[in-house]
Motif scaffolding. Structure first.
Motif, mmCIF file in Angstrom:
data_model
loop_
_atom_site.group_PDB
_atom_site.id
_atom_site.type_symbol
_atom_site.label_atom_id
_atom_site.label_comp_id
_atom_site.label_asym_id
_atom_site.label_seq_id
_atom_site.Cartn_x
_atom_site.Cartn_y
_atom_site.Cartn_z
ATOM 1 N N TRP A 1 0.803 -1.175 0.156
ATOM 2 C CA TRP A 1 -0.219 0.018 -0.068
ATOM 3 C C TRP A 1 0.864 1.245 -0.076
ATOM 4 N N TYR A 2 2.217 1.169 0.456
ATOM 5 C CA TYR A 2 3.001 2.158 0.639
ATOM 6 C C TYR A 2 4.224 1.831 0.387
ATOM 7 N N ILE B 1 3.675 8.750 -4.842
ATOM 8 C CA ILE B 1 2.426 8.767 -3.915
ATOM 9 C C ILE B 1 2.405 9.890 -3.295
ATOM 10 N N THR C 1 -2.411 1.555 -4.132
ATOM 11 C CA THR C 1 -1.429 2.018 -2.982
ATOM 12 C C THR C 1 -2.299 3.221 -2.124
#
Length: 207
Positions: free
Chosen positions: A83-84, A94, A154
């Protein structure tokens, strides 16, 4: 148990509880009575001096700001860091979208919705123009790709999802942005997805 101080019609709050659900976390949602200004009372301001929702409490840790909560949850509870991702290039990309979620998204789709749903005293025409400008960029960016950053979903997608999905409540027409609509559908198909309630234009004011 982890707690999220929440307002169910806030896109900022929704992004926090959405990621918590996608990560299959056990979270207690605590409704904040914005209509009666509970978010401006001393006990709440002690958690978040800016007087905004959401706020996350995880044991002794208190995290305010929805994007900060996304970063915290993704780094603390996503073991594979999908996700990150922790590569500098993807982290930077991001961050670009987190910044857009805090600026263009807020002043465009989110602000338009504040006018129509909550009666905010803003220039609706200006908010619609800003929404269209952001959506045009997102449409171009999403052409040929499934997600905003990299090859996987993400926190960038979560940060942009809620207010984009509910932009029509603010009078924003999404029909001219097919790539954006397809991306919204992909987010909604993720295991653990939870929707934000829809609203009517005569909804109770909560500013």
């Amino acid at each position: 148990m982890m707690k999220i101080y929440d307002f169910e019609l806030s896109g900022h709050a929704h992004r926090a509880r959405l990621l918590a659900s996608l990560l299959n976390l056990n979270v207690e949602l605590i409704a904040v009575d914005l209509a009666n200004r509970a978010h401006k009372q001393p006990d709440y301001l002690a958690k978040n001096p800016f007087g905004q929702v959401p706020v996350l409490e995880d044991g002794n840790r208190v995290v305010a700001d929805s994007n900060a909560i996304l970063v915290y949850l993704a780094t603390q509870y996503d073991q594979d860091r999908s996700w990150y991702p922790d590569t500098p290039e993807l982290m930077a990309q991001i961050q670009v979208w987190l910044s857009k979620a805090a600026n263009e998204l807020v002043h465009g789709p989110a602000a338009a919705r504040l006018v129509t749903v909550f009666g905010a005293s803003l220039d609706h025409g200006s908010t619609l123009d800003k929404a269209s400008a952001l959506l045009s960029i997102m449409e171009q960016h999403l052409t040929g790709r499934n997600w905003l950053v990299g090859e996987n979903r993400t926190i960038a997608d979560i940060a942009l999802y809620s207010y984009t999905a509910h932009a029509p409540e603010g009078g924003v027409d999404l029909s001219g942005f097919p790539q954006v609509c397809a991306w919204l559908s992909r987010v909604e198909q993720l295991p653990g997805f939870v929707a934000m309630p829809t609203t009517e234009t005569d909804a109770k004011k909560a500013l």
